[in-house]
Scaffold this active site. Structure first.
Site, mmCIF file in Angstrom:
data_model
loop_
_atom_site.group_PDB
_atom_site.id
_atom_site.type_symbol
_atom_site.label_atom_id
_atom_site.label_comp_id
_atom_site.label_asym_id
_atom_site.label_seq_id
_atom_site.Cartn_x
_atom_site.Cartn_y
_atom_site.Cartn_z
ATOM 1 N N HIS A 85 0.685 -1.274 -0.108
ATOM 2 C CA HIS A 85 -0.065 -0.048 0.126
ATOM 3 C C HIS A 85 0.920 1.166 0.016
ATOM 4 O O HIS A 85 1.937 1.216 0.522
ATOM 5 C CB HIS A 85 -1.056 0.056 1.138
ATOM 6 C CG HIS A 85 -1.747 -1.314 1.305
ATOM 7 N ND1 HIS A 85 -3.057 -1.281 0.774
ATOM 8 C CD2 HIS A 85 -1.753 -2.251 2.039
ATOM 9 C CE1 HIS A 85 -3.557 -2.440 0.955
ATOM 10 N NE2 HIS A 85 -2.809 -3.125 1.672
ATOM 11 N N CYS A 86 0.514 2.381 -0.554
ATOM 12 C CA CYS A 86 1.092 3.743 -0.473
ATOM 13 C C CYS A 86 1.412 3.973 1.043
ATOM 14 O O CYS A 86 0.546 3.833 1.881
ATOM 15 C CB CYS A 86 0.436 4.743 -1.410
ATOM 16 S SG CYS A 86 0.198 4.313 -3.002
ATOM 17 N N PRO A 87 2.648 4.580 1.449
ATOM 18 C CA PRO A 87 3.301 4.786 0.413
ATOM 19 C C PRO A 87 4.553 3.897 0.043
ATOM 20 O O PRO A 87 5.733 4.152 -0.625
ATOM 21 C CB PRO A 87 4.322 6.160 1.034
ATOM 22 C CG PRO A 87 4.083 5.920 2.393
ATOM 23 C CD PRO A 87 2.826 4.999 2.535
ATOM 24 N N MET A 88 4.369 2.803 0.611
ATOM 25 C CA MET A 88 5.409 1.667 0.499
ATOM 26 C C MET A 88 5.667 1.173 -1.098
ATOM 27 O O MET A 88 6.713 0.691 -1.526
ATOM 28 C CB MET A 88 5.179 0.327 1.136
ATOM 29 C CG MET A 88 5.376 0.608 2.670
ATOM 30 S SD MET A 88 7.131 1.534 3.067
ATOM 31 C CE MET A 88 8.174 0.082 2.594
ATOM 32 N N THR A 89 4.567 1.404 -1.984
ATOM 33 C CA THR A 89 4.692 0.872 -3.319
ATOM 34 C C THR A 89 5.788 1.789 -3.961
ATOM 35 O O THR A 89 6.577 1.192 -4.815
ATOM 36 C CB THR A 89 2.959 1.233 -4.008
ATOM 37 O OG1 THR A 89 2.856 2.579 -3.708
ATOM 38 C CG2 THR A 89 2.177 0.474 -3.404
#
Length: 74
Positions: free
Chosen positions: A12-16
């Site tokens: 999930h954002c921001p990890m993407t």
């Protein structure tokens, strides 16, 4: 020129984009990264952030279901 595949469909954002950026940093100039991600925020943010960081986004393609492939050249 090498091609690497990164599957961030479960992220999930921001990890993407964090994971995408880390993977891009490992590549040599001219190498290709194929990022598998889901529609919504990741599909909006990863290509835009890659362009903002100076990478070439070569393609954004629907794979199946909610999964898409973003092809980025370093």
């Amino acid at each position: 020129m090498a091609t690497k595949v990164l599957d961030i469909t479960k992220e999930h954002c921001p990890m993407t984009f964090v994971k995408t950026k880390i993977e891009l940093s490992r590549l040599q100039p001219g190498d290709i990264l194929e990022v598998l991600l889901t529609e919504g925020e990741p599909l909006d943010n990863v290509p835009r952030n890659a362009r903002e960081q100076g990478y070439d986004v070569l393609a954004v393609e629907h794979v199946e279901g909610s999964t898409h492939r973003v092809t980025i050249k370093k």
